[in-house]
Design an enzyme around this catalytic site. Structure first.
Site, PDB file in Angstrom:
ATOM      1  N   HIS A  49       5.289  -6.731  -7.107  1.00 24.33           N
ATOM      2  CA  HIS A  49       6.539  -7.013  -6.223  1.00 24.33           C
ATOM      3  C   HIS A  49       6.297  -8.046  -5.190  1.00 24.33           C
ATOM      4  O   HIS A  49       4.912  -8.624  -5.112  1.00 24.33           O
ATOM      5  CB  HIS A  49       6.793  -5.741  -5.507  1.00 24.33           C
ATOM      6  CG  HIS A  49       5.741  -5.252  -4.514  1.00 24.33           C
ATOM      7  ND1 HIS A  49       4.757  -4.198  -5.004  1.00 24.33           N
ATOM      8  CD2 HIS A  49       4.994  -5.774  -3.401  1.00 24.33           C
ATOM      9  CE1 HIS A  49       3.917  -4.056  -4.157  1.00 24.33           C
ATOM     10  NE2 HIS A  49       3.909  -5.007  -3.084  1.00 24.33           N
TER      11      HIS A  49
HETATM   12  C1  T46 Z   1       1.563  -4.630  -1.145  1.00 20.79           C
HETATM   13  C2  T46 Z   1       0.313  -4.285  -2.120  1.00 20.79           C
HETATM   14  C3  T46 Z   1      -0.734  -4.864  -1.510  1.00 20.79           C
HETATM   15  C4  T46 Z   1       4.587   4.185   2.308  1.00 20.79           C
HETATM   16  O1  T46 Z   1       5.282   5.199   2.190  1.00 20.79           O
HETATM   17  N1  T46 Z   1       4.055   3.613   3.244  1.00 20.79           N
HETATM   18  C5  T46 Z   1       3.324   2.421   3.014  1.00 20.79           C
HETATM   19  O2  T46 Z   1       3.023   1.643   4.312  1.00 20.79           O
HETATM   20  C6  T46 Z   1       3.079   1.761   1.852  1.00 20.79           C
HETATM   21  C7  T46 Z   1       2.042   0.472   1.494  1.00 20.79           C
HETATM   22  C8  T46 Z   1       3.593   2.467   0.821  1.00 20.79           C
HETATM   23  N2  T46 Z   1       4.202   3.616   1.006  1.00 20.79           N
HETATM   24  C9  T46 Z   1       4.734   4.309  -0.365  1.00 20.79           C
HETATM   25  C10 T46 Z   1       5.689   3.513  -1.308  1.00 20.79           C
HETATM   26  C11 T46 Z   1       5.478   4.023  -2.608  1.00 20.79           C
HETATM   27  O3  T46 Z   1       6.264   5.195  -2.847  1.00 20.79           O
HETATM   28  O4  T46 Z   1       3.668   4.665  -1.129  1.00 20.79           O
HETATM   29  C12 T46 Z   1       4.148   4.627  -2.651  1.00 20.79           C
HETATM   30  C13 T46 Z   1       2.934   3.659  -3.326  1.00 20.79           C
HETATM   31  O5  T46 Z   1       3.421   2.425  -2.892  1.00 20.79           O
HETATM   32  P1  T46 Z   1       3.352   1.225  -3.848  1.00 20.79           P
HETATM   33  O6  T46 Z   1       3.632   1.270  -5.116  1.00 20.79           O
HETATM   34  O7  T46 Z   1       4.236   0.098  -3.439  1.00 20.79           O
HETATM   35  O8  T46 Z   1       1.833   0.509  -3.774  1.00 20.79           O
HETATM   36  P2  T46 Z   1       1.103  -0.816  -4.154  1.00 20.79           P
HETATM   37  O9  T46 Z   1      -0.275  -0.552  -4.298  1.00 20.79           O
HETATM   38  O10 T46 Z   1       2.027  -1.277  -5.601  1.00 20.79           O
HETATM   39  O11 T46 Z   1       1.887  -2.039  -3.274  1.00 20.79           O
HETATM   40  C14 T46 Z   1       0.856  -1.597  -1.946  1.00 20.79           C
HETATM   41  C15 T46 Z   1       1.962  -2.253  -0.904  1.00 20.79           C
HETATM   42  O12 T46 Z   1       3.049  -1.298  -1.199  1.00 20.79           O
HETATM   43  C16 T46 Z   1       2.488  -3.291  -0.831  1.00 20.79           C
HETATM   44  O13 T46 Z   1       3.199  -3.865   0.349  1.00 20.79           O
HETATM   45  O14 T46 Z   1       1.760  -5.577  -0.850  1.00 20.79           O
HETATM   46  O15 T46 Z   1      -0.150  -2.824  -1.821  1.00 20.79           O
END
Ligand code: T46
Length: 138
Positions: A49
């Site tokens: 993303h």
């Molecule tokens: C990024 C990379 C490096 C939350 O509720 N609060 C938060 O602060 C974050 C970061 C995530 N979430 C929730 C959103 C999703 O339902 O946690 C779940 C997993 O997040 P995501 O699939 O976006 O995780 P990554 O590892 O793909 O991405 C993360 C960050 O979301 C993103 O901003 O830059 O790490």
């Protein structure tokens, strides 16, 4: 691509390692949120993303992983393999995280609170958004 690495100052001595990170000194923004990724399943890839406005600094206090960055024109790969090695990821950059070694912790300092509305999770949408962004910059 212009990649900004941030080298944190090591305050280590005979007792072990210590790194202090201060907002607006070591980090070029006010830190509103800290999160960390750990216990990553072997072979798992994360990210895929971009963010419309969020800026982040990423580093691995333990272990290592790779970050693929894509600004829509160029791609780059950065290895985060040392607690003193930070990577600044600005907005409008597609990111993918992979090759996590066992036990890795990926720490992220973010310039804003969590807002799902700031994410672009579809690559085609990200690519289209860059054209709008570049037109605004002109
Ligand atoms: C990024 C990379 C490096 C939350 O509720 N609060 C938060 O602060 C974050 C970061 C995530 N979430 C929730 C959103 C999703 O339902 O946690 C779940 C997993 O997040 P995501 O699939 O976006 O995780 P990554 O590892 O793909 O991405 C993360 C960050 O979301 C993103 O901003 O830059 O790490």
């Amino acid at each position: 691509m212009d990649i900004k690495m941030i080298k944190f100052r090591l305050l280590s001595d005979g007792r072990g390692g210590l790194i202090a990170i201060e907002q607006l000194k070591d980090i070029p923004f006010e830190i509103k949120r800290v999160y960390y990724i750990f216990d990553v399943t072997e072979g798992a890839q994360r990210g895929f993303h971009a963010h419309k406005n969020l800026q982040q600094v990423m580093f691995c206090p333990n272990g290592s992983c790779k970050i693929r960055l894509d600004d829509g024109t160029e791609k780059a790969e950065v290895l985060l393999d040392s607690p003193d090695k930070g990577l600044l990821v600005k907005s409008n950059i597609w990111r993918e995280m992979y090759d996590f070694t066992p036990g890795t912790v990926l720490m992220v300092l973010a310039s804003d609170y969590y807002d799902e509305g700031d994410y672009i999770r579809d690559y085609a949408e990200f690519y289209r958004s860059l054209k709008d962004f570049n037109l605004e910059e002109m």
